[in-house]
Write an enzyme that holds these catalytic residues in place. Structure first.
Site, short mmCIF file in Angstrom:
data_model
loop_
_atom_site.label_atom_id
_atom_site.label_comp_id
_atom_site.label_asym_id
_atom_site.label_seq_id
_atom_site.Cartn_x
_atom_site.Cartn_y
_atom_site.Cartn_z
N HIS A 27 -122.36 -44.17 68.42
CA HIS A 27 -121.07 -44.69 67.95
C HIS A 27 -121.13 -46.22 67.88
O HIS A 27 -120.69 -46.82 66.90
CB HIS A 27 -119.94 -44.27 68.88
CG HIS A 27 -119.73 -42.79 68.94
ND1 HIS A 27 -119.78 -42.08 70.12
CD2 HIS A 27 -119.49 -41.89 67.96
CE1 HIS A 27 -119.56 -40.81 69.86
NE2 HIS A 27 -119.38 -40.66 68.56
N LYS A 51 -107.81 -28.42 73.07
CA LYS A 51 -109.09 -28.57 73.77
C LYS A 51 -108.96 -29.59 74.88
O LYS A 51 -108.45 -30.67 74.67
CB LYS A 51 -110.19 -29.02 72.80
CG LYS A 51 -110.50 -27.99 71.75
CD LYS A 51 -111.65 -28.26 70.81
CE LYS A 51 -112.21 -29.57 70.58
NZ LYS A 51 -113.21 -29.67 69.53
N ARG A 103 -125.57 -38.99 60.64
CA ARG A 103 -126.87 -38.84 61.30
C ARG A 103 -127.85 -38.00 60.49
O ARG A 103 -129.05 -38.10 60.67
CB ARG A 103 -126.70 -38.17 62.66
CG ARG A 103 -125.93 -39.00 63.65
CD ARG A 103 -125.65 -38.20 64.88
NE ARG A 103 -124.76 -37.09 64.50
CZ ARG A 103 -124.37 -36.13 65.29
NH1 ARG A 103 -124.80 -36.07 66.52
NH2 ARG A 103 -123.56 -35.19 64.87
N SER A 140 -122.09 -36.78 71.15
CA SER A 140 -121.29 -36.65 72.37
C SER A 140 -121.51 -35.30 73.03
O SER A 140 -121.61 -35.20 74.26
CB SER A 140 -119.80 -36.83 72.05
OG SER A 140 -119.53 -38.16 71.67
#
Length: 160
Positions: A27, A51, A103, A140
């Site tokens: 990040h 969540k 990515r 993450s």
């Protein structure tokens, strides 16, 4: 804040939104190269009521603020948000661009589709920056999993 003359261009503000649970070196490798492109980057830590995050949103916001504490002025602002579309948040905050990191080809396909929808529904453009090749596997979720098994994750987190 100083009033703007009609000839003063609007500040270039980008919104970089995500759960950032945790905020990784990947990040950071998107934010740092974006600083010369924008007058301000707002990092928005999103929470999903459905969540439970591994780390409370307020703690994530504080940690990210500490990473960018040395950046002058209000060039990097960190907030938490919930309950609204990212493009709606961007418009409310005056951000004209969404900043996103890519990515892989899989990420690119997803981000391209989201950029098309966001442009269509809100007129907001997306700026994609590519992750450094050596960081392409850092996410993450991978970092959370490593931590859950007791591995040292220091190398995956920005150092203050």
């Amino acid at each position: 804040m100083t009033p703007k003359s009609p000839d003063t261009p609007a500040p270039r503000v980008a919104l970089f939104a995500g759960s950032f649970d945790p905020f990784t070196v990947g990040h950071d490798s998107i934010v740092r190269p974006a600083l010369p492109l924008f007058d301000r980057i707002i990092i928005a830590v999103g929470t999903n009521a459905a969540k439970a995050g591994a780390t409370p949103a307020d703690d994530r916001v504080s940690a990210i603020r500490a990473i960018y504490a040395s950046v002058p002025g209000d060039r990097v602002r960190v907030i938490a948000y919930t309950g609204e579309l990212t493009v709606d948040l961007a418009r409310r905050l005056g951000a004209r661009w969404l900043l996103r990191g890519v990515r892989s080809a899989k990420d690119f396909e997803y981000e391209r589709d989201m950029a098309d929808i966001n442009r269509r529904i809100a007129g907001i453009e997306t700026v994609l920056l590519y992750a450094l090749p050596e960081l392409s596997a850092v996410s993450s979720s991978v970092v959370r999993e490593l931590k859950s098994y007791g591995h040292d994750i220091t190398e995956f987190l920005p150092q203050i």
